[in-house]
Design an enzyme around this catalytic site. Structure first.
Site, PDB file in Angstrom:
ATOM      1  N   GLY A   1     -88.678  24.483 -74.252  1.00  0.00           N
ATOM      2  CA  GLY A   1     -89.701  25.039 -75.146  1.00  0.00           C
ATOM      3  C   GLY A   1     -89.832  24.233 -76.429  1.00  0.00           C
TER       4      GLY A   1
ATOM      5  N   HIS B   1     -92.807  29.655 -60.020  1.00  0.00           N
ATOM      6  CA  HIS B   1     -93.967  28.784 -60.125  1.00  0.00           C
ATOM      7  C   HIS B   1     -94.116  28.091 -58.769  1.00  0.00           C
ATOM      8  CE1 HIS B   1     -93.632  29.095 -64.510  1.00  0.00           C
ATOM      9  NE2 HIS B   1     -92.440  28.548 -64.487  1.00  0.00           N
TER      10      HIS B   1
ATOM     11  N   THR C   1     -83.037  35.188 -71.284  1.00  0.00           N
ATOM     12  CA  THR C   1     -83.136  34.786 -69.877  1.00  0.00           C
ATOM     13  C   THR C   1     -82.265  33.557 -69.577  1.00  0.00           C
ATOM     14  OG1 THR C   1     -85.402  35.585 -69.937  1.00  0.00           O
ATOM     15  CG2 THR C   1     -84.811  34.193 -68.065  1.00  0.00           C
TER      16      THR C   1
ATOM     17  N   ARG D   1     -96.003  31.420 -62.812  1.00  0.00           N
ATOM     18  CA  ARG D   1     -95.765  32.864 -62.920  1.00  0.00           C
ATOM     19  C   ARG D   1     -96.266  33.305 -64.306  1.00  0.00           C
ATOM     20  NH1 ARG D   1     -93.705  31.963 -67.270  1.00  0.00           N
ATOM     21  NH2 ARG D   1     -91.520  31.748 -67.795  1.00  0.00           N
TER      22      ARG D   1
ATOM     23  N   CYS E   1     -88.407  24.341 -66.977  1.00  0.00           N
ATOM     24  CA  CYS E   1     -88.252  24.645 -65.546  1.00  0.00           C
ATOM     25  C   CYS E   1     -89.239  23.856 -64.702  1.00  0.00           C
ATOM     26  CB  CYS E   1     -88.426  26.139 -65.315  1.00  0.00           C
ATOM     27  SG  CYS E   1     -89.913  26.822 -66.083  1.00  0.00           S
ATOM     28  N   ASN E   2     -90.503  23.797 -65.126  1.00  0.00           N
ATOM     29  CA  ASN E   2     -91.522  23.070 -64.353  1.00  0.00           C
ATOM     30  C   ASN E   2     -91.233  21.575 -64.341  1.00  0.00           C
ATOM     31  OD1 ASN E   2     -93.523  24.885 -63.252  1.00  0.00           O
ATOM     32  ND2 ASN E   2     -93.996  25.443 -65.362  1.00  0.00           N
TER      33      ASN E   2
HETATM   34  P1  NAD Z   1     -85.898  34.767 -74.046  1.00  0.00           P
HETATM   35  O1  NAD Z   1     -86.957  35.321 -74.904  1.00  0.00           O
HETATM   36  O2  NAD Z   1     -85.604  35.396 -72.737  1.00  0.00           O
HETATM   37  O3  NAD Z   1     -84.524  34.663 -74.853  1.00  0.00           O
HETATM   38  C1  NAD Z   1     -84.469  34.177 -76.154  1.00  0.00           C
HETATM   39  C2  NAD Z   1     -83.329  34.841 -76.878  1.00  0.00           C
HETATM   40  O4  NAD Z   1     -83.267  34.330 -78.219  1.00  0.00           O
HETATM   41  C3  NAD Z   1     -83.490  36.364 -77.010  1.00  0.00           C
HETATM   42  O5  NAD Z   1     -82.224  36.966 -76.795  1.00  0.00           O
HETATM   43  C4  NAD Z   1     -83.949  36.567 -78.441  1.00  0.00           C
HETATM   44  O6  NAD Z   1     -83.548  37.804 -78.981  1.00  0.00           O
HETATM   45  C5  NAD Z   1     -83.223  35.418 -79.135  1.00  0.00           C
HETATM   46  N1  NAD Z   1     -83.864  35.025 -80.390  1.00  0.00           N
HETATM   47  C6  NAD Z   1     -85.165  35.115 -80.731  1.00  0.00           C
HETATM   48  N2  NAD Z   1     -85.362  34.619 -81.965  1.00  0.00           N
HETATM   49  C7  NAD Z   1     -84.150  34.206 -82.400  1.00  0.00           C
HETATM   50  C8  NAD Z   1     -83.700  33.643 -83.604  1.00  0.00           C
HETATM   51  N3  NAD Z   1     -84.534  33.353 -84.603  1.00  0.00           N
HETATM   52  N4  NAD Z   1     -82.376  33.349 -83.708  1.00  0.00           N
HETATM   53  C9  NAD Z   1     -81.497  33.602 -82.705  1.00  0.00           C
HETATM   54  N5  NAD Z   1     -81.883  34.169 -81.564  1.00  0.00           N
HETATM   55  C10 NAD Z   1     -83.193  34.464 -81.415  1.00  0.00           C
HETATM   56  O7  NAD Z   1     -86.307  33.219 -73.840  1.00  0.00           O
HETATM   57  P2  NAD Z   1     -85.912  32.291 -72.627  1.00  0.00           P
HETATM   58  O8  NAD Z   1     -86.891  32.514 -71.517  1.00  0.00           O
HETATM   59  O9  NAD Z   1     -84.463  32.399 -72.339  1.00  0.00           O
HETATM   60  O10 NAD Z   1     -86.267  30.868 -73.223  1.00  0.00           O
HETATM   61  C11 NAD Z   1     -85.360  30.162 -74.060  1.00  0.00           C
HETATM   62  C12 NAD Z   1     -85.728  28.690 -74.024  1.00  0.00           C
HETATM   63  O11 NAD Z   1     -85.611  28.221 -72.681  1.00  0.00           O
HETATM   64  C13 NAD Z   1     -87.166  28.364 -74.451  1.00  0.00           C
HETATM   65  O12 NAD Z   1     -87.182  27.098 -75.063  1.00  0.00           O
HETATM   66  C14 NAD Z   1     -87.903  28.303 -73.132  1.00  0.00           C
HETATM   67  O13 NAD Z   1     -89.076  27.528 -73.196  1.00  0.00           O
HETATM   68  C15 NAD Z   1     -86.844  27.662 -72.260  1.00  0.00           C
HETATM   69  N6  NAD Z   1     -87.003  27.939 -70.820  1.00  0.00           N
HETATM   70  C16 NAD Z   1     -87.386  29.167 -70.386  1.00  0.00           C
HETATM   71  C17 NAD Z   1     -87.553  29.371 -69.019  1.00  0.00           C
HETATM   72  C18 NAD Z   1     -88.038  30.681 -68.476  1.00  0.00           C
HETATM   73  O14 NAD Z   1     -88.815  30.685 -67.543  1.00  0.00           O
HETATM   74  N7  NAD Z   1     -87.593  31.793 -69.002  1.00  0.00           N
HETATM   75  C19 NAD Z   1     -87.294  28.336 -68.117  1.00  0.00           C
HETATM   76  C20 NAD Z   1     -86.823  27.115 -68.604  1.00  0.00           C
HETATM   77  C21 NAD Z   1     -86.707  26.900 -69.966  1.00  0.00           C
END
Ligand code: NAD
Length: 338
Positions: free
Chosen positions: A111, A220, A12, A169, A141-142
């Site tokens: 995260g 959110h 994402t 959400r 994000c929050n």
């Molecule tokens: P996601 O699950 O959508 O994407 C994570 C990606 O990393 C996936 O492509 C997955 O296959 C890959 N992955 C998983 N394990 C792995 C590993 N061991 N080595 C390499 N790649 C690996 O997650 P996301 O939502 O993009 O979140 C990523 C970070 O951003 C987290 O720290 C999250 O807390 C933070 N974040 C997420 C959001 C949100 O709402 N989605 C918002 C802000 C911050």
């Protein structure tokens, strides 16, 4: 010379960060990693983005699907100046030793704990703290949402105390696991971690938070009260926010009464992916009574951190000393702003 950026974790946040880097003229995307041969891996290759995998063991699955792999993460680390770690929460810190060994700078996401980098980042509030840093963390994000509106208020009026209830959400739209389908789930560990996370950037702020998870994928919504040190009217508050970047007003009077309509507006504005990188404030949901400000804001969880990541790269790579210049450059390139 343009800064060479890699992305570890193409989900994402990772794919949006890659898109945003493609829009910059002072940085380039050298490669992204993907663990499995999903449609996202195919799309990255189609866009001309070199695809890497975390380790040798991941290669056969890609070969079987005829998806070209440029190498493993260690190879990618040899080619970049900075890696943006976008792996799931808690995974990023396990990669830190590898980044250290390769001698590359790294940005972690919200995260991870603040301690992973020792510096947390918000473009407007503390850009300079990441200047030239080896590691930094762009807050969640929050937390980004809370800081975007609270930091400017604190600068102008002084904020004595904040309480925020976060209506979260349940999952991202593309996520088919983990959300409550027909339930509201309170966070029972109180106060929630969001307050301390804001304090990783504004350590002086007296802030407490609670949160509930809800069965929606659309944004959110924060319900916030803030006790102000100096007198202010509703108009004064709106005028402060109007003069800072990445806050956008909507109005219930104009038919935007919910997060669903905000997302519809993003699509109507032809925002890429229907994302809204600004924090959305309901201008007719802002009220000062006595010394207390009440307001609602909505956070597009999938995208609000992306412009912050771009600015964080600029600060860490010493590309632009003035935070406002970096913010404006990022916002122009991504088509966001007032
Ligand atoms: P996601 O699950 O959508 O994407 C994570 C990606 O990393 C996936 O492509 C997955 O296959 C890959 N992955 C998983 N394990 C792995 C590993 N061991 N080595 C390499 N790649 C690996 O997650 P996301 O939502 O993009 O979140 C990523 C970070 O951003 C987290 O720290 C999250 O807390 C933070 N974040 C997420 C959001 C949100 O709402 N989605 C918002 C802000 C911050």
């Amino acid at each position: 010379m343009s800064v060479r950026v890699g992305i570890n974790g193409y989900g994402t946040i990772g794919k949006r960060t890659a898109y945003a880097i493609l829009k910059q003229d002072d940085m380039e995307i050298v490669g992204v990693t993907k663990r499995r041969p999903s449609y996202e891996a195919r799309l990255a290759v189609k866009q001309g983005i070199p695809l890497y995998v975390p380790g040798e063991e991941n290669i056969p699955a890609f070969e079987k699907e005829d998806i070209p792999v440029a190498g493993v993460l260690r190879d990618l680390l040899q080619k970049v100046d900075i890696i943006v770690d976008c792996t799931p929460g808690g995974v990023g810190e396990t990669y830190k030793p590898l980044y250290e060994e390769a001698g590359v700078k790294a940005i972690f996401q919200g995260g991870e704990d603040h301690s992973v980098a020792g510096i947390s980042f918000n473009s407007f509030a503390n850009y300079h703290e990441s200047w030239g840093a080896q590691f930094s963390r762009v807050v969640s994000c929050n937390t980004t949402g809370l800081i975007r509106t609270l930091y400017p208020l604190d600068r102008v009026f002084g904020v004595e105390k904040v309480f925020a209830a976060l209506v979260r959400r349940g999952a991202d739209p593309g996520d088919i696991k983990g959300a409550p389908l027909n339930a509201v789930e309170p966070s029972l560990k109180l106060p929630t971690h969001h307050g301390p996370d804001v304090q990783s950037i504004m350590p002086w702020l007296n802030i407490h938070t609670m949160a509930v998870k809800t069965p929606t994928t659309m944004m959110h919504v924060h319900c916030i009260t803030a006790d102000l040190r100096r007198k202010a009217t509703d108009v004064d508050i709106l005028s402060v926010w109007d003069n800072v970047p990445r806050i956008k007003f909507v109005s219930g009077r104009h038919g935007i009464k919910s997060s669903a309509q905000i997302m519809e507006l993003a699509r109507d504005l032809n925002r890429p992916r229907g994302d809204f990188m600004e924090i959305i404030v309901w201008e007719d949901g802002v009220k000062v009574e006595g010394g207390t400000l009440y307001y609602y804001q909505a956070v597009h969880q999938e995208s609000d951190v992306v412009p912050e990541i771009i600015d964080c790269i600029r600060a860490m790579m010493k590309l632009e000393r003035d935070p406002l210049k970096s913010i404006r450059k990022t916002d122009r390139s991504l088509g966001i702003g007032k």
